[in-house]
Design an enzyme around this catalytic site. Sequence first.
Site, PDB file in Angstrom:
ATOM      1  N   CYS A 168       0.776  -1.212   0.056  1.00  0.00           N
ATOM      2  CA  CYS A 168       0.003   0.076   0.090  1.00  0.00           C
ATOM      3  C   CYS A 168       0.992   1.306   0.133  1.00  0.00           C
ATOM      4  CB  CYS A 168      -0.728  -0.023   1.180  1.00  0.00           C
ATOM      5  SG  CYS A 168      -1.804   1.566   1.519  1.00  0.00           S
ATOM      6  N   CYS A 182      -0.309   3.069  -6.409  1.00  0.00           N
ATOM      7  CA  CYS A 182      -1.223   2.786  -5.567  1.00  0.00           C
ATOM      8  C   CYS A 182      -1.386   1.151  -5.955  1.00  0.00           C
ATOM      9  CB  CYS A 182      -2.171   3.666  -5.936  1.00  0.00           C
ATOM     10  SG  CYS A 182      -3.827   3.195  -5.115  1.00  0.00           S
TER      11      CYS A 182
END
Lengths: 239, 239
Positions: free
Chosen positions: A87, A201
């Site tokens: 992440c 992302c």
Amino acid sequence: MINKKYATVGVLGGLGPGATLDFFAKVLENTPAATDQDHVHLIIDNNPQVPDRNAAVAGTGPSPAPMLAEMAKRLENAGADFLVMPCNAAHAFEDAIAGAVSIPFVSIIKETRDEVMRSFPDIKCAGVLASSGCIDAELYKRAFVDKGVQIVVPTGADRDTFMQLLCKIKSGNQSGDIKRTMQVIAAGLIARGAEIIVAGCTEVPLVLDETDVARPLVNSTDVLVTRTIDYAQGGSSSA
Amino acid sequence: MINKKYATVGVLGGLGPGATLDFFAKVLENTPAATDQDHVHLIIDNNPQVPDRNAAVAGTGPSPAPMLAEMAKRLENAGADFLVMPCNAAHAFEDAIAGAVSIPFVSIIKETRDEVMRSFPDIKCAGVLASSGCIDAELYKRAFVDKGVQIVVPTGADRDTFMQLLCKIKSGNQSGDIKRTMQVIAAGLIARGAEIIVAGCTEVPLVLDETDVARPLVNSTDVLVTRTIDYAQGGSSSA
């Protein structure tokens, strides 16, 4: 420094769960393995209860730092030799994680930066598809500051649209509409000078691949997968 | 008894990694979730170094019991409220796992047995696609002994062929040839009287689904997925 052969990987996961699954699948797919025993030992804490990273950076929600630090500590206690976190935005809280443990934390931001500089040594401008928390914490901007590379990111309406896409992907929607909208946002970065696109992302590669953009795509998940296997199977980390 | 809402699930995994990934993917897919935070908290120890279960039952390899017990203990220490293990054959060592922890261990064998009896209360004969260790430890035979259900399993050449298929699946080969051979073995069980087929090995659903066999298919992975979500989200376990 990781110098143990067949090191155990601790994964700070659940941010979100789909991205963690994607990371796990790609580690298995990219590990040369004839038997179970050839695979990498991963301990994955898929904890979806970690407070929202983007809201925390914006100051509109609680910090995930204490929970991430606790997860890191538990992974270390469970036998992890180094940590990864699929992440990008949560790396705004990297210091809290690294400070909680005595094992290395391998940063997806730094590894992606290093991969970009290896593959495109003369680059002057990179477009990063990143969430609001990743942008506002300037994670990629700061990583590239010494490299003479300008970072362009979604702004204005594109930034809002990008965040809406993330919510849809996290709710399980990975339709063609989402891919097409993501392509439009990437095209906007290219129009602003981006020579490459970084999927900064880990939800982005759930809908977008290198055939979907008009410039080379560097996928942060793929970079972390490659480095994780390398470090786990005897490579040494600069972390 | 598990009666905590949103319990954390400890997963004894890596047996093999592909089956663990399949279990994780199905838990995500089957959890009603609009946001990350709606998902189940799983701590997955994907440990491919656990000694071969089938060799251990056959007496030709070391026992996995000490390592499984250690994994169970570490998952409990890491915060797991109950344990699951997406590998049928390794349940031959269930007592070592349950004995190492004070949290419940939810058995894939017992949950699959219960699902079979719920869905097919009048059944007299079930065919189980199982590995040699699962067969020799009589895991399904013993689970059904009080239910008046006869268990038929691959024998002779079919048993050897099944084990070869497992090795191929574990090495990443999930081709149509493997599916067709698995179908032939299932057909052999049906010819011997099986009214249903139980996928009693978590590698089986990687190549075979309900459309591939001429009798109802009960997939032990699917059963464990459903029960895991149920127990994690507030159901109570009989374990």
